[in-house]
Design a protein around this motif. Structure first.
Motif, short mmCIF file in Angstrom:
data_model
loop_
_atom_site.label_atom_id
_atom_site.label_comp_id
_atom_site.label_asym_id
_atom_site.label_seq_id
_atom_site.Cartn_x
_atom_site.Cartn_y
_atom_site.Cartn_z
N GLY A 46 1.58 6.99 1.59
CA GLY A 46 0.93 6.49 2.81
C GLY A 46 1.81 5.46 3.52
N CYS A 47 2.45 4.59 2.74
CA CYS A 47 3.36 3.58 3.33
C CYS A 47 4.49 4.28 4.09
CB CYS A 47 3.98 2.69 2.25
SG CYS A 47 2.81 1.58 1.46
N ASP A 56 -1.53 1.46 13.41
CA ASP A 56 -2.96 1.71 13.19
C ASP A 56 -3.14 2.77 12.09
OD1 ASP A 56 -5.63 2.33 13.31
OD2 ASP A 56 -5.72 2.47 15.50
N GLY A 57 -3.25 2.29 10.85
CA GLY A 57 -3.37 3.20 9.70
C GLY A 57 -4.64 4.03 9.77
N ALA A 58 -5.72 3.44 10.31
CA ALA A 58 -6.98 4.20 10.40
C ALA A 58 -6.78 5.41 11.32
CB ALA A 58 -8.08 3.29 10.91
N THR A 102 -4.34 5.96 1.78
CA THR A 102 -4.26 6.32 0.36
C THR A 102 -5.12 7.56 0.07
OG1 THR A 102 -3.71 4.07 -0.24
CG2 THR A 102 -4.62 5.42 -1.98
N ILE A 103 -6.35 7.59 0.58
CA ILE A 103 -7.22 8.75 0.30
C ILE A 103 -6.68 9.99 1.02
CG2 ILE A 103 -9.53 9.74 0.60
CD1 ILE A 103 -10.71 7.03 0.09
N ALA A 104 -6.21 9.81 2.26
CA ALA A 104 -5.66 10.95 3.00
C ALA A 104 -4.50 11.57 2.20
CB ALA A 104 -5.20 10.51 4.38
#
Ligand code: NAD
Length: 304
Positions: free
Chosen positions: A155-156, A18-20, A280-282
Motif C-alpha cells: 500500500g505504501c 489521499d489514501g482513502a 492495507t485491506i485493498a
C-alpha cells in the motif's frame, strides 16, 4: 505542492496523498477483476482467522471480511476463543491449506502469548499466504522473485507512486525495521532502484538521517516523532503510524509524523487517518486475487 497566501506571505502546503481515494479506486478495480474471473468460473476465497477478542484486531477482521464480501469473494471467517491451543489453531490451518475453495489465509496478529506466531505463519501454505509473512515469501521478496508482498508496504508503494512517477536513484529512508512494514518496504524500494536506509531506535542523529530522504516513511508507533524540521523540502512523506490518543475530549488516530509542521515542508504527505490505513485491506484483496489466479493457472486481470 501548493502555496497558501496568508496576509501576503506565501506559505508552502504539501499535497495530501489521499489514501482513502486511492483505496476506493483500487476496490472498484478489484471488484471488476473478480467479476471478470467469475465469468471464467473462478471466485477467489479468503479465510480470515481471529484468535481472542483484542478490540483493535476485531475491528480489522470485521473490515477485512466486509470488504472481501463486497468485492465478491467467498469469505470464510473463523473466530476462536483466546484459550484456543496452538495445536488446534495449526489443525485449522491444515484444513484451510487443504480446502480447494480457499485461496488466501490470513491469521490476524498479534496472537495470544501462548501461541507461537512464527510457527503459525510458517504452517500456512506459501501459495495461500496473502499476508506475505511466510519465510518462503520473505525470501522470494529479498531475491527479487515474484511473491506475495506484505499488504501495508505494498500500500505504501502504491501511495508513493501517486506522488512520484520516477523512483530510481532517490534516497529513501524508512524509520522502523519491523518484519511487517520496514524490512519488506526496504526490499520494494530497492527493487525500484532507490538508495535505501533503514533507521530504527538505535540510529544516531535520526533527524539528519531523515533530512537526506527524498522519500521518508515513518513506521514506528511513536506519536508525531517526525517533525517538519526533520524533512527535506519537497520530500514525499508516508506516515504508517497509528497512535490512539485523546484530544479535546475526543479519541483520535494520530500518526508518527507531526502533520502540521510536516505539511509546511514536505512536497506530498499522507494523512492519518485516511492515508496508509485504507490501502492495507485493498492490498490484501489484491494479493488474494493474485493467489487465486496463480493457484488455478489463470492470467491475473490485475495490472501490476
Ligand atoms: P514495531 O513495533 O514492530 O516496530 C517499530 C519500529 O520502530 C522498530 O523497528 C523500532 O526500532 C523503531 N523505533 C521505535 N522507537 C523509535 C524511535 N524513537 N526512533 C526510531 N525508531 C524507533 O511496529 P510496526 O508493526 O512496524 O508498526 C509501526 C507503526 O505502524 C505502528 O503505529 C502500527 O500501528 C502502524 N501500522 C499501521 C498499519 C496500517 O495498516 N496503517 C499496518 C501495520 C502497522
Amino acid at each position: 505542492m501548493n502555496s497558501s497566501d496568508i496576509k501576503g506571505v506565501q506559505k508552502h502546503v504539501a499535497t495530501i496523498i489521499d489514501g482513502a481515494a486511492v483505496a476506493a479506486r483500487l476496490h472498484s478495480d478489484l471488484k471488476r477483476a473478480v467479476e471478470n474471473l467469475a465469468e471464467r468460473g473462478l471466485t477467489p476465497g479468503l479465510a480470515v482467522v481471529l484468535v481472542g477478542n483484542d478490540p483493535a484486531s476485531s475491528v480489522y477482521v470485521r473490515n477485512k471480511v466486509r470488504r472481501s464480501v463486497e468485492a465478491g469473494f467467498r469469505s470464510f471467517h473463523h473466530e476462536l476463543p483466546s484459550t484456543t491451543g496452538e495445536k488446534d489453531l495449526l489443525c485449522l490451518i491444515d484444513r484451510l491449506n487443504a480446502a480447494d475453495d480457499v485461496d488466501g489465509i490470513l491469521v490476524q496478529l498479534p496472537l495470544p502469548a501462548h501461541i507461537d506466531a512464527q510457527k503459525v505463519t510458517a504452517a500456512i501454505d506459501p501459495k495461500k499466504d496473502v499476508d506475505g509473512f511466510h519465510p518462503i515469501n520473505v525470501g522470494k521478496l529479498s531475491l527479487g522473485d515474484s511473491a506475495s508482498v506484505p499488504c501495508t508496504p505494498l500500500g505504501c508503494m502504491l501511495l508513493i507512486r501517486e506522488a512520484r512517477s520516477r523512483l530510481a536513484g532517490l534516497n529513501a529512508v524508512i524509520v522502523g525495521r519491523s518484519n511487517i512494514v520496514g524490512k519488506p518496504l526496504a526490499q520494494l524500494l530497492l527493487r525500484e532502484n532507490c538508495t535505501v536506509t533503514i533507521a530504527h531506535s538505535k540510529t544516531e542523529d535520526l533527524p539528519s538521517v531523515c533530512r537526506r530522504a527524498d522519500i521518508l516513511v515513518a513506521a514506528v508507533g511513536q506519536l508525531e516523532l517526525v517533525r517538519g524540521e526533520w524533512i527535506k523540502p519537497g520530500a514525499t512523506v508516508i506516515d504508517v503510524g497509528i497512535n490512539r490518543v485523546e484530544r479535546d475530549g475526543r479519541r483520535k488516530l494520530v500518526g508518527d509524523v507531526d502533520f502540521a509542521s510536516a505539511s509546511a515542508i514536505a512536497g506530498a504527505l499522507t494523512p492519518v487517518p485516511g492515508g496508509v490505513g485504507p490501502m492495507t485491506i485493498a492490498c490484501l484483496l489484491r494479493n488474494t486475487i493474485e493467489a487465486a489466479c496463480r493457484r488455478h493457472g489463470v492470467a491475473s486481470p490485475i495490472e501490476s
